[in-house]
Design a protein around this motif. Structure first.
Motif, short mmCIF file in Angstrom:
data_model
loop_
_atom_site.label_atom_id
_atom_site.label_comp_id
_atom_site.label_asym_id
_atom_site.label_seq_id
_atom_site.Cartn_x
_atom_site.Cartn_y
_atom_site.Cartn_z
N LEU A 1 0.85 -1.19 0.00
CA LEU A 1 0.00 0.00 0.00
C LEU A 1 0.88 1.24 0.00
CD1 LEU A 1 -3.10 0.74 0.29
CD2 LEU A 1 -2.69 0.87 2.76
N VAL A 2 0.49 2.24 -0.78
CA VAL A 2 1.15 3.55 -0.76
C VAL A 2 0.23 4.53 -0.06
CG1 VAL A 2 2.00 5.48 -2.15
CG2 VAL A 2 2.47 3.12 -2.87
N ILE A 3 0.77 5.28 0.91
CA ILE A 3 -0.03 6.26 1.64
C ILE A 3 0.69 7.61 1.59
CG2 ILE A 3 -1.20 6.83 3.79
CD1 ILE A 3 -0.94 3.92 4.62
N ALA A 4 -0.04 8.65 1.24
CA ALA A 4 0.51 10.00 1.22
C ALA A 4 -0.21 10.86 2.25
CB ALA A 4 0.39 10.61 -0.16
N GLY A 5 0.55 11.61 3.04
CA GLY A 5 -0.05 12.47 4.06
C GLY A 5 0.74 12.40 5.36
N ILE A 6 0.20 12.82 6.43
CA ILE A 6 -1.09 13.51 6.53
C ILE A 6 -0.88 14.96 6.10
CG2 ILE A 6 -2.92 14.22 8.11
CD1 ILE A 6 -2.03 11.86 9.93
N ASN A 7 -1.63 15.38 5.07
CA ASN A 7 -1.46 16.72 4.55
C ASN A 7 -2.01 17.75 5.54
OD1 ASN A 7 -0.69 18.34 2.11
ND2 ASN A 7 -2.79 19.05 2.35
N HIS A 8 -1.29 18.88 5.65
CA HIS A 8 -1.74 19.97 6.51
C HIS A 8 -2.64 20.87 5.69
CE1 HIS A 8 -0.51 23.00 9.88
NE2 HIS A 8 -1.78 22.67 9.92
N GLY A 9 -3.93 20.54 5.64
CA GLY A 9 -4.90 21.24 4.82
C GLY A 9 -5.68 20.26 3.98
N ALA A 10 -6.91 20.62 3.67
CA ALA A 10 -7.80 19.72 2.94
C ALA A 10 -7.38 19.54 1.49
CB ALA A 10 -9.23 20.27 3.00
N ASN A 11 -7.73 18.40 0.93
CA ASN A 11 -7.62 18.14 -0.51
C ASN A 11 -9.00 17.69 -0.98
OD1 ASN A 11 -4.90 18.63 -1.55
ND2 ASN A 11 -4.26 17.09 -0.05
N LEU A 12 -9.81 18.67 -1.30
CA LEU A 12 -11.22 18.45 -1.64
C LEU A 12 -11.51 18.93 -3.05
CD1 LEU A 12 -12.72 19.88 1.68
CD2 LEU A 12 -12.57 17.46 1.08
N GLY A 13 -12.50 18.30 -3.68
CA GLY A 13 -12.94 18.77 -4.98
C GLY A 13 -11.81 18.85 -5.98
N THR A 14 -11.74 19.95 -6.69
CA THR A 14 -10.72 20.14 -7.73
C THR A 14 -9.33 20.38 -7.17
OG1 THR A 14 -11.64 22.38 -7.87
CG2 THR A 14 -12.20 20.85 -9.64
N ASP A 15 -9.21 20.48 -5.84
CA ASP A 15 -7.87 20.57 -5.23
C ASP A 15 -6.99 19.39 -5.64
OD1 ASP A 15 -8.80 22.78 -3.88
OD2 ASP A 15 -9.05 21.74 -1.96
N VAL A 16 -7.62 18.24 -5.88
CA VAL A 16 -6.85 17.03 -6.13
C VAL A 16 -6.01 17.14 -7.40
CG1 VAL A 16 -8.53 15.61 -4.90
CG2 VAL A 16 -8.69 15.83 -7.39
N LEU A 17 -6.38 18.04 -8.31
CA LEU A 17 -5.62 18.21 -9.54
C LEU A 17 -4.28 18.91 -9.31
CD1 LEU A 17 -8.55 19.28 -11.91
CD2 LEU A 17 -7.50 17.02 -11.69
N TYR A 18 -4.19 19.68 -8.22
CA TYR A 18 -2.98 20.42 -7.91
C TYR A 18 -2.16 19.76 -6.80
CZ TYR A 18 -5.76 24.06 -10.22
OH TYR A 18 -6.53 24.76 -11.10
N SER A 19 -2.79 18.89 -6.05
CA SER A 19 -2.21 18.37 -4.82
C SER A 19 -1.01 17.46 -5.04
CB SER A 19 -3.29 17.60 -4.04
OG SER A 19 -2.72 16.87 -2.98
N GLY A 20 0.09 17.79 -4.37
CA GLY A 20 1.24 16.90 -4.37
C GLY A 20 0.97 15.65 -3.57
N THR A 21 0.15 15.77 -2.53
CA THR A 21 -0.21 14.61 -1.71
C THR A 21 -0.97 13.57 -2.53
OG1 THR A 21 -0.36 16.00 0.27
CG2 THR A 21 -1.48 13.88 0.35
#
Length: 286
Positions: free
Chosen positions: A92-112
């Motif tokens: 399993l690959v797990i990324a995080g815990i990100n400091h800040g939400a990754n919601l909606g279209t945020d996922v297109l920019y998110s490095g996490t």
């Protein structure tokens, strides 16, 4: 389980330490490969025109954890780990815990999300987990939920082509309403570029923005009525967080717009004629 962890906040971020140490204490074999500095909002960028360096990190995590700091992007970190640093493929690959939400279209920019998606691209199930606050620094609830989720996946594996994007509200445990399987919402930002001048008189810009609109995506026209009703019954990730729920949104790397295929087949009813026009135009201008 054999776990590979990464993030986009950097190797020294408190979120990755809470996540990694908690999973190690729970008995999992944990390897951490993270950027050596803040790499938020880098998307799925890769380093192609300069070397990538990886330095072993000691005394930062649980003694059983192997860790590297990587000079590249979050996607670089996972790609390097899978291709050079790990002796065997993780479960399993797990990324995080990100400091800040990754919601909606945020996922297109998110490095996490991109770090986790790199695992999915390689056929490894993945999780991206974020604490839905830029102010709160208590990562313990999100870290604990990650442990429970990993245990569940160990018993009931998920599709390797699917990434689980998890967002945890930043609120006390007794204020958490529950957990929801959600759809990806849409967040629109008001982007503002602040114009500044550096000490040498050169102009530069600083990007800032805030959410101004959160809307739901329209149902796909090719869905059958049962599918449309099932999806409409689900909350969006944005709404779930606003209501105090942990959101789990399944994502995939295939970005094909399925309804667009139908539209294009109608508007380009004779694709061969389009190609013939292109060839004729090329012959005319050559």
């Amino acid at each position: 389980m054999n776990l590979l962890l990464s993030n986009d906040d950097g190797i020294f971020a408190p979120g990755i330490r809470a996540l990694a140490d908690g999973l190690a204490v729970a008995g999992h074999q944990v390897t951490v490969v993270c950027p050596d500095r803040e790499r938020s909002a880098t998307g799925h960028g890769l380093t192609l025109h300069k070397p990538i360096r990886a330095e072993t990190i000691e005394s930062l995590f649980h003694p059983q954890i192997r860790a590297w700091a990587c000079s590249g992007t979050p996607a670089d970190c996972v790609k390097l780990a899978l291709g050079a640093l790990l002796e065997s493929s993780p479960d399993l690959v797990i990324a995080g815990i990100n400091h800040g939400a990754n919601l909606g279209t945020d996922v297109l920019y998110s490095g996490t999300v991109s770090a986790a998606m790199e695992g999915t691209i390689e056929g490894i199930p993945a999780i991206a987990i974020s604490l839905a606050s830029f102010g709160d620094v208590d990562f313990r609830p999100a870290a604990r939920f990650a442990q429970v989720l990993v245990s569940h996946i160990q018993q009931q594996p998920v599709d390797s082509a699917m990434l689980l994007n998890v967002n945890v509200p930043a609120c006390p445990r007794h204020d958490l309403k529950g957990c929801k399987i959600t759809c990806q919402g849409i967040r629109r930002y008001f982007d503002q570029f602040e114009r500044r001048i550096d000490p040498r008189g050169k102009v530069y810009y600083w990007l800032a923005g805030e959410v101004v609109q959160e809307i739901e995506d329209a149902p796909h026209p090719e869905w059958d009525p049962a599918t449309t009703m099932a999806v409409k019954a689900l909350s969006t990730d944005v709404a779930a967080i606003q209501q105090g729920y942990i959101s789990i949104t399944p994502l995939q790397y295939n970005l094909t717009a399925i309804r667009g295929l139908t539209e294009l087949q109608t508007s380009f009813d004779d694709i061969d004629k389009l190609f013939a026009r292109f060839i004729a135009d090329m012959d005319h201008t050559s």
